[in-house]
Design an enzyme around this catalytic site. Sequence first.
Site, PDB file in Angstrom:
ATOM      1  N   GLU A 176       0.844  -1.198   0.000  1.00 30.48           N
ATOM      2  CA  GLU A 176       0.000   0.000   0.000  1.00 30.48           C
ATOM      3  C   GLU A 176       0.879   1.248   0.000  1.00 30.48           C
ATOM      4  O   GLU A 176       2.057   1.187   0.390  1.00 30.48           O
ATOM      5  CB  GLU A 176      -0.917   0.012   1.227  1.00 30.48           C
ATOM      6  CG  GLU A 176      -0.153   0.012   2.536  1.00 30.48           C
ATOM      7  CD  GLU A 176      -1.054  -0.150   3.748  1.00 30.48           C
ATOM      8  OE1 GLU A 176      -1.746   0.826   4.070  1.00 30.48           O
ATOM      9  OE2 GLU A 176      -1.036  -1.242   4.359  1.00 30.48           O
ATOM     10  N   LYS A 178       2.619   4.609   1.272  1.00 25.68           N
ATOM     11  CA  LYS A 178       2.983   5.156   2.576  1.00 25.68           C
ATOM     12  C   LYS A 178       2.548   6.624   2.594  1.00 25.68           C
ATOM     13  O   LYS A 178       3.274   7.519   2.151  1.00 25.68           O
ATOM     14  CB  LYS A 178       4.487   5.026   2.827  1.00 25.68           C
ATOM     15  CG  LYS A 178       4.914   5.412   4.241  1.00 25.68           C
ATOM     16  CD  LYS A 178       6.400   5.130   4.456  1.00 25.68           C
ATOM     17  CE  LYS A 178       6.813   5.461   5.880  1.00 25.68           C
ATOM     18  NZ  LYS A 178       6.670   6.902   6.193  1.00 25.68           N
ATOM     19  N   ASP A 184       1.811  10.294   3.668  1.00 20.78           N
ATOM     20  CA  ASP A 184       2.543  11.222   4.530  1.00 20.78           C
ATOM     21  C   ASP A 184       1.546  11.996   5.379  1.00 20.78           C
ATOM     22  O   ASP A 184       1.062  13.061   5.010  1.00 20.78           O
ATOM     23  CB  ASP A 184       3.374  12.183   3.666  1.00 20.78           C
ATOM     24  CG  ASP A 184       4.416  12.924   4.490  1.00 20.78           C
ATOM     25  OD1 ASP A 184       4.619  12.555   5.659  1.00 20.78           O
ATOM     26  OD2 ASP A 184       5.021  13.876   3.965  1.00 20.78           O
ATOM     27  N   TYR A 199      -5.436   1.137   7.885  1.00 18.51           N
ATOM     28  CA  TYR A 199      -4.545   0.129   7.298  1.00 18.51           C
ATOM     29  C   TYR A 199      -4.343  -1.119   8.165  1.00 18.51           C
ATOM     30  O   TYR A 199      -3.682  -2.056   7.723  1.00 18.51           O
ATOM     31  CB  TYR A 199      -3.192   0.737   6.950  1.00 18.51           C
ATOM     32  CG  TYR A 199      -2.488   1.493   8.065  1.00 18.51           C
ATOM     33  CD1 TYR A 199      -2.036   0.840   9.204  1.00 18.51           C
ATOM     34  CD2 TYR A 199      -2.273   2.861   7.957  1.00 18.51           C
ATOM     35  CE1 TYR A 199      -1.383   1.529  10.214  1.00 18.51           C
ATOM     36  CE2 TYR A 199      -1.618   3.563   8.963  1.00 18.51           C
ATOM     37  CZ  TYR A 199      -1.171   2.896  10.088  1.00 18.51           C
ATOM     38  OH  TYR A 199      -0.529   3.575  11.086  1.00 18.51           O
ATOM     39  N   LYS A 251      11.218   3.440   0.893  1.00 22.59           N
ATOM     40  CA  LYS A 251      11.196   4.899   0.747  1.00 22.59           C
ATOM     41  C   LYS A 251      11.542   5.303  -0.684  1.00 22.59           C
ATOM     42  O   LYS A 251      12.522   4.825  -1.255  1.00 22.59           O
ATOM     43  CB  LYS A 251      12.197   5.540   1.712  1.00 22.59           C
ATOM     44  CG  LYS A 251      11.872   5.313   3.184  1.00 22.59           C
ATOM     45  CD  LYS A 251      10.880   6.313   3.704  1.00 22.59           C
ATOM     46  CE  LYS A 251      11.549   7.631   3.988  1.00 22.59           C
ATOM     47  NZ  LYS A 251      10.644   8.585   4.662  1.00 22.59           N
ATOM     48  N   CYS A 308      18.058  46.142 -15.774  1.00 21.65           N
ATOM     49  CA  CYS A 308      17.606  44.855 -16.301  1.00 21.65           C
ATOM     50  C   CYS A 308      18.819  44.006 -16.718  1.00 21.65           C
ATOM     51  O   CYS A 308      19.657  44.472 -17.492  1.00 21.65           O
ATOM     52  CB  CYS A 308      16.678  45.078 -17.492  1.00 21.65           C
ATOM     53  SG  CYS A 308      16.267  43.574 -18.401  1.00 21.65           S
ATOM     54  N   CYS A 356      18.865  43.756 -20.772  1.00 24.29           N
ATOM     55  CA  CYS A 356      19.060  44.878 -21.694  1.00 24.29           C
ATOM     56  C   CYS A 356      19.665  46.120 -21.054  1.00 24.29           C
ATOM     57  O   CYS A 356      19.983  47.084 -21.754  1.00 24.29           O
ATOM     58  CB  CYS A 356      17.736  45.239 -22.380  1.00 24.29           C
ATOM     59  SG  CYS A 356      16.512  45.986 -21.266  1.00 24.29           S
ATOM     60  N   CYS A 361      11.362  45.072 -15.895  1.00 25.14           N
ATOM     61  CA  CYS A 361      12.202  45.842 -16.804  1.00 25.14           C
ATOM     62  C   CYS A 361      11.354  46.950 -17.409  1.00 25.14           C
ATOM     63  O   CYS A 361      10.222  46.711 -17.856  1.00 25.14           O
ATOM     64  CB  CYS A 361      12.741  44.928 -17.907  1.00 25.14           C
ATOM     65  SG  CYS A 361      13.475  45.799 -19.298  1.00 25.14           S
ATOM     66  N   CYS A 419      13.521  44.898 -25.072  1.00 23.11           N
ATOM     67  CA  CYS A 419      14.236  43.963 -24.208  1.00 23.11           C
ATOM     68  C   CYS A 419      14.269  42.582 -24.865  1.00 23.11           C
ATOM     69  O   CYS A 419      13.213  42.022 -25.176  1.00 23.11           O
ATOM     70  CB  CYS A 419      13.560  43.868 -22.842  1.00 23.11           C
ATOM     71  SG  CYS A 419      14.399  42.734 -21.709  1.00 23.11           S
TER      72      CYS A 419
END
Length: 679
Positions: free
Chosen positions: A115, A117, A119, A236, A325, A419, A422, A436, A442
Site C-alpha cells: 500500500e 505510505k 505522509d 490500514y 522509501k 535589467c 538589456c 524591466c 528587451c
Amino acid sequence: MKIPEKIKQELAELRRSLDHHNRLYYTLDAPEIPDADYDAMFDRLQSLELQYDCATPDSPTQRVGNEPLAHFDQVTHEQAMLSLGKVSNEKDLRDFESRVMKRLGSDEALEYSCEPKVDGVAVSLLYRDGILERAATRGDGVTGENITHNVRTINSVPLKLQSGSGKGGAGKDGLSGRLEVRGEIFLSKSGFMRLNERARSDGSKTFVNPRNTAAGAVRQLDPRKAARIPLQMYCYSVGLTDSIKIPSQLSEVFSFLETLGLPVNPERSTRKGIEGCLEYCMDLLDKRNDLDYEIDGAVIKVNDLQTQQSLGQNARTPRWAMAYKFPAEEKSTRVLDVEFQVGRTGTITPVARLDPVFVGGVTVSNTTLHNMDEIERLGLRIGDTVIVRRAGDVIPKVVKVINSAANKKPGKIRVPAKCPACGSPVEKEGEVLYKCSAGIICPAQKKESIKHFASRSAMDIEGLGDKLVEQLVDEELISGVDDIFGLQVADLIELERMGPKSAENLVAAIDKSKATTLPRFLYALGIREVGEATALGLATHYGDLQAIIDADAETHAEIADIGPIVAQHIATFFGNKDNRALIRKLRDHGIHWPAIEKAEASPLEGQTFVLTGTLEEMPRNEAKARLLALGAKVAGSVSKNTNVVVAGPGAGSKRTKAEELGIKIIDEAEFLALLESPN
C-alpha cells in the site's frame, strides 16, 4: 570492546541530535531538517551501536517516538503502535525478505500486502459496540494523545460502524465488543490548495505543507478550528479486538474494514514474492504525482496475520513489515548565489544557485525564489543552508532556511537597478514585483512583445498569430518588431506549413498594417499599463507622437484617468533612447497614420458614466475609450456622483439603483448619438 573516545563523542552527539529532532517532528510538528537527513543520522547511530555493541536503553534506536504533549489527555495503547523499518533500494528490500524467510525456515515465496505510505499522522480509533469511543495519536508508541474531539470532525471517519455484512461478532443491533483500527490522517493536495486559496482571499497566513497542516489540525484544542481543515483518513490495520472475528489475511482485513464503512486506500495490492513488491513500488512511483495525497514510499507487509505473529518484532519495528522509501523530496543544501532572470513579460525573478543536491530523483542546482517578498519571508541570505523540496515533476522550491547562525559571511540579496537582459532601469510594480522598464526592445521579452505588436487591437497583422511568431523567432528570421517589415515571401515559404500563397498573404497583411492610427501604434508599443483607452487618451490629448515623446511625467499626469504611476511609465518608455530608435526604424519602414486634431476642450469633462448591460453596436472597451477621450470618467458602480448610466439589454441592479437615485439613464442609440455630438 573498547570504544574510541572520538566514537563516544559521536555517539553522544548523534543521540542528542536525534532526540532533539524527534521532539520537533513528533511532538511539536516543527521539523528543522528533511527526512533524508534524519534517516542518515539514525542509520549512522544504528551502525555504530551494532559495530561497538553499545546500544543503551534510552537510545533513539530503541524507542518508537517521543513523549506526547502534556496538555492533552494521555492514552495508553493496549498494543504498541510500532514504527516501520525503512529501506530505499532494491538490495535492502531483498535483504528484508531474506531475513523473513530465514526466520520462518522456508524457501517458499510469501504473499505480501502492499500500500502507499501516506505522509500524514498515525492514529488509533477505538470503537465499542460499533460506536467511536476514542481516537489517539501514536505518540511514543505506548502512550499517545486523546484527539477524539478533532477526529469526530473528519467526515470520512464514521461515528458508528456498519454491521460488517454479517461478519463474526455482529449482534442484532450491530457490532458488539471493542475494535481498535489504525490508520493515517492526512490532508489531500486539492484540499491543501483550497485551504490556501481561502487563506489568501481572507488575507490570513497560508499553510506550509499538507503534512504539518494535518498534524496541527488533529492537535487543536478547539474542534471548531480542526473542522475548518478538510482532513481525511485511510485505515490500514486492526490492533486489539474483543469478541469480533477478524479475517486471517491482511488483504481481507481491508475488505472487512470497508464493509464497516471505514475508509481504506484504493491503491493497495497483494503481490507474490519480493519481485511482485518491487513491481508494485515502481508502478506506485510512476503514478505518485497523479495521486491527490502526498506519499513518500510504499509499505510492504507479510499478508498472513498468523505469520506476522510468528515473526514478531524488534525493539521499535515489526519484523514482518518494511517501508520502501522513494527518492527523498526534501534535502538540505547551501545557497551559493542569487541571480535575477527576466521573464517574457519583463518580470524580474530571483533565482537561487545551489550547491547541487539530489532530491526527488534529480540533481537540483538552481530554483526560483519567486519574488523579493518570498526572500524576506524566508529570511534568506547568500551562503545560508536551506531545505529544498521537490515533489515529482514540480519545480524545486526553497521552503526553509536552517542553521542561519552558521553563515559567517551572509550576503544580502538586492534587486538589480538595471535589467540583466538589456540594461534598462528596473521599476517596482505593485507590492512585490519588479519589471524591466524597456518593454518592447528587451531581448528577454521579444516573443511576447512581437505577439502583442501584431495583435488585432494593435497593428492588426492578419495571419501573424502566436505560433507563427514563435516559429519566426526560433528560426531567427526576426528578433524584434521592426524585423517584421523586412520579411519576404522567400523567407516565409521555408517555414513549416507555410505555402507560397500563405506567404504572399502574410507579406500583403504586413504591408497593409503600415497604414494605422496613432492610438493603435501607441498601444502596439506595449508601454506598461497603457491599454487601448489610455493610448486613445494620449493621442487625443497631444494630437502628435513627437509631442508625447517630448512631454514629461507631470504633463502626462494632467490627462484625465492617467495617474502619476502610469504617467511615469510613459515618460520612462519614451525617455529610453533604444525605444526612440525603434520608433524611428518603424517609421522608416513606412508606418503612418492620419493627423489628429489636438483636443482643445473635453466636452464631457467632469462627467461620470457607468456602462451596464449589453452594448450591441460597440464593444464595451471601445465605448469606455471613446468616453475617456471626450474627458469623461467611467466608473464600475452607480453612486450619487454618477451623471449618466448607459443601459443596454440585460441591465440589472445598476439600472435599478440609478432609478432610485434619479440618475439620467440612456440606451445605446442615445449613447451613440452623444458620442457623435457630445456638445
